[in-house]
Design a protein around this motif. Structure first.
Motif, PDB file in Angstrom:
ATOM      1  N   ILE A 149      81.503  72.189  -5.187  1.00 24.33           N
ATOM      2  CA  ILE A 149      83.000  71.471  -5.199  1.00 24.33           C
ATOM      3  C   ILE A 149      83.077  70.693  -6.589  1.00 24.33           C
ATOM      4  O   ILE A 149      84.482  70.801  -6.987  1.00 24.33           O
ATOM      5  N   ILE A 150      82.279  70.115  -7.309  1.00 26.94           N
ATOM      6  CA  ILE A 150      82.354  69.634  -8.432  1.00 26.94           C
ATOM      7  C   ILE A 150      82.551  70.805  -9.647  1.00 26.94           C
ATOM      8  O   ILE A 150      83.506  70.856 -10.397  1.00 26.94           O
ATOM      9  N   ALA A 151      81.848  71.770  -9.490  1.00 30.75           N
ATOM     10  CA  ALA A 151      82.078  73.203 -10.205  1.00 30.75           C
ATOM     11  C   ALA A 151      83.496  73.603 -10.248  1.00 30.75           C
ATOM     12  O   ALA A 151      84.409  74.009 -11.188  1.00 30.75           O
ATOM     13  N   ASN A 152      84.153  73.676  -9.023  1.00 36.10           N
ATOM     14  CA  ASN A 152      85.308  74.135  -8.802  1.00 36.10           C
ATOM     15  C   ASN A 152      86.463  73.039  -9.306  1.00 36.10           C
ATOM     16  O   ASN A 152      87.555  73.250  -9.986  1.00 36.10           O
ATOM     17  N   MET A 153      86.194  71.767  -9.474  1.00 35.13           N
ATOM     18  CA  MET A 153      87.068  70.727  -9.834  1.00 35.13           C
ATOM     19  C   MET A 153      87.065  70.977 -11.325  1.00 35.13           C
ATOM     20  O   MET A 153      88.025  70.734 -11.854  1.00 35.13           O
ATOM     21  N   LEU A 154      85.932  71.191 -12.116  1.00 36.88           N
ATOM     22  CA  LEU A 154      85.725  71.440 -13.351  1.00 36.88           C
ATOM     23  C   LEU A 154      86.629  72.462 -13.781  1.00 36.88           C
ATOM     24  O   LEU A 154      87.244  72.557 -14.774  1.00 36.88           O
ATOM     25  N   THR A 155      86.425  73.680 -13.078  1.00 37.75           N
ATOM     26  CA  THR A 155      87.350  75.039 -13.267  1.00 37.75           C
ATOM     27  C   THR A 155      88.921  74.674 -13.334  1.00 37.75           C
ATOM     28  O   THR A 155      89.557  75.011 -14.326  1.00 37.75           O
ATOM     29  N   THR A 156      89.302  73.808 -12.243  1.00 35.02           N
ATOM     30  CA  THR A 156      90.557  73.534 -12.231  1.00 35.02           C
ATOM     31  C   THR A 156      91.235  72.718 -13.349  1.00 35.02           C
ATOM     32  O   THR A 156      92.169  72.739 -14.078  1.00 35.02           O
ATOM     33  N   LEU A 157      90.370  71.879 -13.943  1.00 30.18           N
ATOM     34  CA  LEU A 157      90.575  70.855 -15.163  1.00 30.18           C
ATOM     35  C   LEU A 157      90.690  71.541 -16.209  1.00 30.18           C
ATOM     36  O   LEU A 157      91.709  71.289 -17.108  1.00 30.18           O
ATOM     37  N   VAL A 158      89.610  72.551 -16.570  1.00 34.72           N
ATOM     38  CA  VAL A 158      89.406  73.002 -17.855  1.00 34.72           C
ATOM     39  C   VAL A 158      90.647  74.305 -18.031  1.00 34.72           C
ATOM     40  O   VAL A 158      90.888  74.245 -19.189  1.00 34.72           O
ATOM     41  N   GLY A 161      94.547  74.182 -13.792  1.00 37.76           N
ATOM     42  CA  GLY A 161      95.150  74.754 -12.746  1.00 37.76           C
ATOM     43  C   GLY A 161      95.275  76.047 -12.632  1.00 37.76           C
ATOM     44  O   GLY A 161      95.760  76.561 -11.531  1.00 37.76           O
ATOM     45  N   GLN A 162      95.063  76.846 -13.633  1.00 40.33           N
ATOM     46  CA  GLN A 162      95.302  78.283 -13.486  1.00 40.33           C
ATOM     47  C   GLN A 162      94.113  78.970 -12.861  1.00 40.33           C
ATOM     48  O   GLN A 162      94.636  80.094 -11.883  1.00 40.33           O
ATOM     49  N   CYS A 163      93.003  78.446 -12.668  1.00 43.32           N
ATOM     50  CA  CYS A 163      91.876  78.773 -11.834  1.00 43.32           C
ATOM     51  C   CYS A 163      91.365  77.489 -10.802  1.00 43.32           C
ATOM     52  O   CYS A 163      91.268  76.646 -11.552  1.00 43.32           O
ATOM     53  N   ARG A 164      91.194  77.614  -9.624  1.00 39.92           N
ATOM     54  CA  ARG A 164      90.934  76.665  -8.714  1.00 39.92           C
ATOM     55  C   ARG A 164      89.500  76.905  -8.302  1.00 39.92           C
ATOM     56  O   ARG A 164      89.112  75.883  -7.609  1.00 39.92           O
ATOM     57  N   SER A 165      88.627  77.881  -8.728  1.00 37.45           N
ATOM     58  CA  SER A 165      87.263  77.692  -8.292  1.00 37.45           C
ATOM     59  C   SER A 165      86.689  78.550  -9.086  1.00 37.45           C
ATOM     60  O   SER A 165      87.071  79.700  -9.844  1.00 37.45           O
ATOM     61  N   VAL A 166      85.248  78.521  -9.312  1.00 36.37           N
ATOM     62  CA  VAL A 166      84.568  79.249  -9.983  1.00 36.37           C
ATOM     63  C   VAL A 166      84.451  80.620  -9.676  1.00 36.37           C
ATOM     64  O   VAL A 166      84.586  81.697 -10.459  1.00 36.37           O
TER      65      VAL A 166
END
Length: 230
Positions: A149-158, A161-166
């Motif tokens: 969940i945290i990894a997916n949040m990081l993906t969205t932030l970095v 919003g172009q990618c929402r999950s690892v």
């Protein structure tokens, strides 16, 4: 042209300043280049430039204001990566020059490609990730798949919003086993990842749950202060 000193590397007992501009091009000064090749003074390089006028072309060198020992800035000729290679081609052959060519192919080439800077940022991100992993595990709100969940949040932030999950980023890039930091292209993105990882670590330690963390970082878009809560 604005140049930034990004690192200092040692060659043959000489501390070499590695300069970089906003476009991530690397440069070396006339004086240090002369020392590395084996000239007694900077004028060995100056004579090469005088004899080969094309070395003043933007492809090979530029004039930039750099700070000197007296604290003042002076116009200084600095050589691009292509310019350094061209000087080595024109300079008299010697054992020192040969060793510097080897050093250029390894160390400076890594800076030129951005690999050395990226490697350092990846190392920082890896260290931060271990700290974040511990914070997730010890969180008061720990739940199954919290790391994902945290990894997916990081993906969205970095990725803004172009990618929402690892997993989604892996699929988009065709890299099924890659970690998030391995899929980021630039040192700036890796630094951003490190910043967000540090932020989330701090917020977890403050007792925030994942919903509060997401809301806080999405709204603020900045590193939180450890003693503040919203």
């Amino acid at each position: 042209m604005n140049l930034q000193l990004v690192n200092q590397e040692l060659f043959n007992g000489i501390t070499c300043d590695v300069w970089r501009n906003d476009d991530h091009e690397i440069f070396m000064t006339t004086e240090q280049l002369a020392q590395c090749i084996g000239y007694q003074t900077r004028y060995g390089i100056t004579k090469l430039v005088q004899k080969n006028k094309y070395l003043k072309n933007r492809e090979f060198s530029v004039s930039a204001k750099l700070a000197h020992g007296d604290g003042k800035q002076y116009d200084t000729r600095v050589f691009t990566f292509e310019g350094i290679k061209e000087i080595l081609f024109l300079a008299p052959k010697s054992e020192t020059a040969r060793k510097f060519r080897e050093w250029t192919r390894s160390v400076l080439n890594a800076y030129f490609k951005g690999e050395l800077v990226k490697a350092k940022e990846m190392a920082k991100a890896t260290i931060t990730r271990r700290e974040l992993s511990t914070a997730i595990k010890e969180s008061l709100h720990f739940e199954p798949n919290y790391h994902v969940i945290i990894a997916n949040m990081l993906t969205t932030l970095v990725t803004d919003g172009q990618c929402r999950s690892v997993q989604g980023m892996r699929k988009a890039l065709g890299r099924p086993n890659a970690k998030l930091k391995q899929m980021l292209d630039s040192p700036e993105e890796l630094q951003l990842l490190q910043t967000y990882e540090s932020s989330i670590t701090n917020l977890l330690d403050l007792g925030f749950d994942r919903h509060q963390i997401k809301e806080f970082l999405t709204k603020e878009k900045s590193l939180p202060r450890p003693n503040e809560k919203d």
